[in-house]
Design a protein around this motif. Structure first.
Motif, PDB file in Angstrom:
ATOM      1  N   MET A   1      38.384  -1.832 -14.527  1.00  0.00           N
ATOM      2  CA  MET A   1      39.260  -2.683 -15.336  1.00  0.00           C
ATOM      3  C   MET A   1      40.514  -3.022 -14.523  1.00  0.00           C
ATOM      4  SD  MET A   1      40.632  -1.902 -19.154  1.00  0.00           S
ATOM      5  CE  MET A   1      40.721  -3.245 -20.300  1.00  0.00           C
ATOM      6  N   THR A   2      41.033  -4.216 -14.624  1.00  0.00           N
ATOM      7  CA  THR A   2      42.190  -4.658 -13.840  1.00  0.00           C
ATOM      8  C   THR A   2      43.434  -4.706 -14.713  1.00  0.00           C
ATOM      9  OG1 THR A   2      41.855  -6.975 -14.323  1.00  0.00           O
ATOM     10  CG2 THR A   2      40.653  -6.070 -12.438  1.00  0.00           C
ATOM     11  N   ASP A   3      44.603  -4.917 -14.068  1.00  0.00           N
ATOM     12  CA  ASP A   3      45.840  -5.040 -14.817  1.00  0.00           C
ATOM     13  C   ASP A   3      45.802  -6.218 -15.773  1.00  0.00           C
ATOM     14  OD1 ASP A   3      46.836  -2.879 -13.638  1.00  0.00           O
ATOM     15  OD2 ASP A   3      48.212  -3.878 -12.263  1.00  0.00           O
ATOM     16  N   ASP A   4      45.095  -7.287 -15.400  1.00  0.00           N
ATOM     17  CA  ASP A   4      45.000  -8.447 -16.273  1.00  0.00           C
ATOM     18  C   ASP A   4      44.343  -8.084 -17.600  1.00  0.00           C
ATOM     19  OD1 ASP A   4      46.249  -9.996 -14.439  1.00  0.00           O
ATOM     20  OD2 ASP A   4      44.401 -10.721 -13.494  1.00  0.00           O
ATOM     21  N   THR A   5      43.303  -7.263 -17.531  1.00  0.00           N
ATOM     22  CA  THR A   5      42.637  -6.860 -18.765  1.00  0.00           C
ATOM     23  C   THR A   5      43.518  -5.945 -19.593  1.00  0.00           C
ATOM     24  OG1 THR A   5      41.295  -5.707 -17.136  1.00  0.00           O
ATOM     25  CG2 THR A   5      40.131  -6.984 -18.711  1.00  0.00           C
ATOM     26  N   LEU A   6      44.310  -5.117 -18.973  1.00  0.00           N
ATOM     27  CA  LEU A   6      45.261  -4.279 -19.709  1.00  0.00           C
ATOM     28  C   LEU A   6      46.246  -5.169 -20.458  1.00  0.00           C
ATOM     29  CD1 LEU A   6      46.490  -1.508 -20.387  1.00  0.00           C
ATOM     30  CD2 LEU A   6      47.861  -1.694 -18.309  1.00  0.00           C
ATOM     31  N   GLU A   7      46.701  -6.235 -19.809  1.00  0.00           N
ATOM     32  CA  GLU A   7      47.642  -7.150 -20.455  1.00  0.00           C
ATOM     33  C   GLU A   7      47.035  -7.834 -21.676  1.00  0.00           C
ATOM     34  OE1 GLU A   7      50.737  -7.723 -20.068  1.00  0.00           O
ATOM     35  OE2 GLU A   7      51.094  -6.471 -18.306  1.00  0.00           O
ATOM     36  N   ASN A   8      45.718  -7.927 -21.700  1.00  0.00           N
ATOM     37  CA  ASN A   8      45.054  -8.548 -22.857  1.00  0.00           C
ATOM     38  C   ASN A   8      44.718  -7.550 -23.961  1.00  0.00           C
ATOM     39  OD1 ASN A   8      45.069 -11.118 -21.743  1.00  0.00           O
ATOM     40  ND2 ASN A   8      43.168 -10.744 -20.608  1.00  0.00           N
ATOM     41  N   ASN A   9      44.968  -6.284 -23.724  1.00  0.00           N
ATOM     42  CA  ASN A   9      44.675  -5.251 -24.724  1.00  0.00           C
ATOM     43  C   ASN A   9      45.686  -5.370 -25.886  1.00  0.00           C
ATOM     44  OD1 ASN A   9      45.188  -2.396 -25.901  1.00  0.00           O
ATOM     45  ND2 ASN A   9      43.223  -2.179 -24.857  1.00  0.00           N
ATOM     46  N   VAL A  10      45.171  -5.517 -27.101  1.00  0.00           N
ATOM     47  CA  VAL A  10      46.056  -5.773 -28.253  1.00  0.00           C
ATOM     48  C   VAL A  10      46.984  -4.587 -28.533  1.00  0.00           C
ATOM     49  CG1 VAL A  10      44.525  -7.438 -29.356  1.00  0.00           C
ATOM     50  CG2 VAL A  10      44.236  -5.007 -29.847  1.00  0.00           C
TER      51      VAL A  10
END
Length: 502
Positions: free
Chosen positions: A1-10
């Motif tokens: 998982m990348t930082d971008d996906t973390l940023e999309n985590n609600v």
């Protein structure tokens, strides 16, 4: 998982956008923030309590952590290497439930110049958040009428326990303002501010459903009223007694005078047909000095009045049914009747510090509104005090001169025989007006004595061939008869019933 996906985590976005200040405080090296993966938080309300339950602070060097929400009440352990896991042990009744959550990834992010350590988890931590949902299902049947019940209510929530120590500190701080040099308004304001602060602090720890539930809000405030003011009871009560001691002595003298005058509710206008002793109410009111909070004492007054109404209504129903009267009996007691009955109960209970108690409940109860039945009970007690101080025994109808305070066993048996003869001579007719509610109570007691006597006779007949065994059974039934007589004796003695009706 990348930082971008973390940023999309609600979950992560919720913290970052709405609780940035808090998030900045949960920083390295003491804190880690647990973020469940996206699929684990679908359809889950992302409340502040839930988020605080996922902010873990290091508790010991051995990898133990506590949450910002539950504090030391719930210990987590972060252990292992590949993969790392978070373990917590929770007690559920007699069992210990072990929960295990896997760490999928770790991040270090910067928020407001603070380094934040984030653990991405495969699921939500086990945080007992379903407790609020369980409580909301039982709110309508939950009552708080004592300090013990209040304390249990406050402590049963995991999220409360870390804050109770803070509440205790607030109580100690408030106690410094309780002294004779402060006027009552000043002390009231200080105590009310403490209660409201504690209430708001605890309420924020719950789900939005409970936070907006008026019944829960009221229960929580009532529990704090018992809990906080209960801890300050000795100081407050001493202060109140000091201020009311002169007038209290005056009332005490008047109560003693009325008791020696054998005041009865019949003299105060209660219909003779419905006259009934009120032992349960007297016992309840006599327990008032043992209650250690103003709201608790107000509850005691309310319970006393409830018992008076219940016993009076029961007497009226029994008399109505016995006489086979048509329609429904008049069960609603007038204010005058209720004040008269409460007056006799107060006199019999010989309430010490009656004025101090009224002053105490008037000024140091904070969780009761003017429309609450508890507050109306206090108004009735004030009317009763006024009634007691205005009473002139010389102007009242004379008390029954045949009243006797002490009855021997022979006297009791005479009362029993006399009562039964009156019911027998009345025959099948139930319309005779001289039978009262009190007669029915005495009739029931004498019937119990007769049943015990009959049981003795039956035992003697069936076991006459066994002398030793029969003797034991005989003694047993004699004891029962004596016990029943003692009940009747206590009944008559406590309420000055006539030994023999003229």
């Amino acid at each position: 998982m990348t930082d971008d996906t973390l940023e999309n985590n609600v979950f992560y976005r919720r913290i970052k956008e709405h609780y940035g200040e808090k998030m900045a405080g949960w920083c390295e090296p003491n804190w880690v923030i647990c973020v469940p993966q996206q699929s684990a938080v679908e359809n889950v309300p992302l409340t502040l309590p839930l988020i605080e339950a996922h902010a873990l602070k290091q508790y010991s060097p051995t990898g133990q952590y506590v949450s910002a929400h539950f504090g030391k009440d719930l210990i987590y352990e972060i252990t292992g290497e590949e993969p790392r896991v978070i373990i917590s042990n929770e007690e559920e009744g007699t069992e210990v439930v072990v929960s295990k959550t896997t760490v999928l990834n770790e991040y270090l992010v910067t928020i407001k110049d603070k380094v934040i350590h984030i653990l991405l988890l495969n699921k939500l931590l086990n945080t007992t958040q379903d407790q609020d949902a369980e409580v909301s299902n039982h709110l309508l049947t939950t009552t708080i009428t004592s300090f013990a019940q209040a304390e249990r209510f406050l402590r049963k929530f995991h999220c409360h326990r870390p804050l109770l120590q803070e509440i205790d500190t607030k109580v100690i701080e408030a106690s410094e303002h309780i002294h004779p040099s402060n006027d009552v308004d000043q002390m009231q304001n200080i105590l009310q501010d403490v209660l409201i602060h504690c209430w708001e602090t605890l309420l924020k720890k719950h789900s939005p459903t409970l936070q907006t539930h008026t019944t829960f809000q009221d229960l929580l405030f009532r529990a704090l009223d018992y809990y906080v003011l209960g801890r300050l009871h000795e100081m407050l009560w001493w202060l109140v007694c000091e201020r009311c001691q002169v007038v209290d002595q005056l009332v005490k003298t008047r109560l003693s005078h009325l008791r020696h005058a054998n005041l009865s509710s019949l003299q105060l206008g209660v219909p003779a047909n419905y006259y009934t002793p009120l032992p349960a109410a007297v016992v309840e009111l006599a327990s008032l000095p043992s209650v250690e909070s103003a709201v608790g004492r107000l509850q005691c007054i309310n319970s006393t009045i409830d018992l008076i109404q219940a016993q009076a209504k029961e007497a009226r129903v029994n008399l109505h049914q016995y006489k086979d009267q048509e329609g429904e009996p008049e069960l609603l007691l007038s204010t005058e009747e209720l004040v008269a009955l409460l007056t006799t109960v107060v006199v019999q209970a010989q309430c010490s510090h009656l004025v101090a108690n009224i002053y105490y409940m008037t000024h140091f109860v904070f969780s009761v509104t003017e429309e609450d039945p508890l507050w109306k009970s206090l108004g009735l007690l004030r009317l009763t005090l006024e009634n007691i101080m205005k009473l002139d025994v010389a102007r009242l109808p004379p008390a029954n001169k045949n009243m006797r305070k002490e009855l021997s066993l022979q006297d009791l048996m005479q009362v029993s025989a006399e009562v039964e003869s009156r019911f027998e001579t009345k025959g099948a007719s139930r319309s005779i007006g001289d039978i009262t509610a009190l007669d029915l109570q005495l009739h029931q007691l004498t019937q119990q004595i007769q049943l015990s006597t009959q049981a003795l006779s039956d035992t003697h007949l069936t076991e006459r061939n066994s002398a030793s065994h029969g003797s034991g059974a005989q003694q047993c039934h004699l004891h029962k008869i004596v016990a029943k007589c003692r009940v009747l004796g206590s009944f008559c003695q406590a309420f000055h019933l006539p030994c023999v009706r003229a």
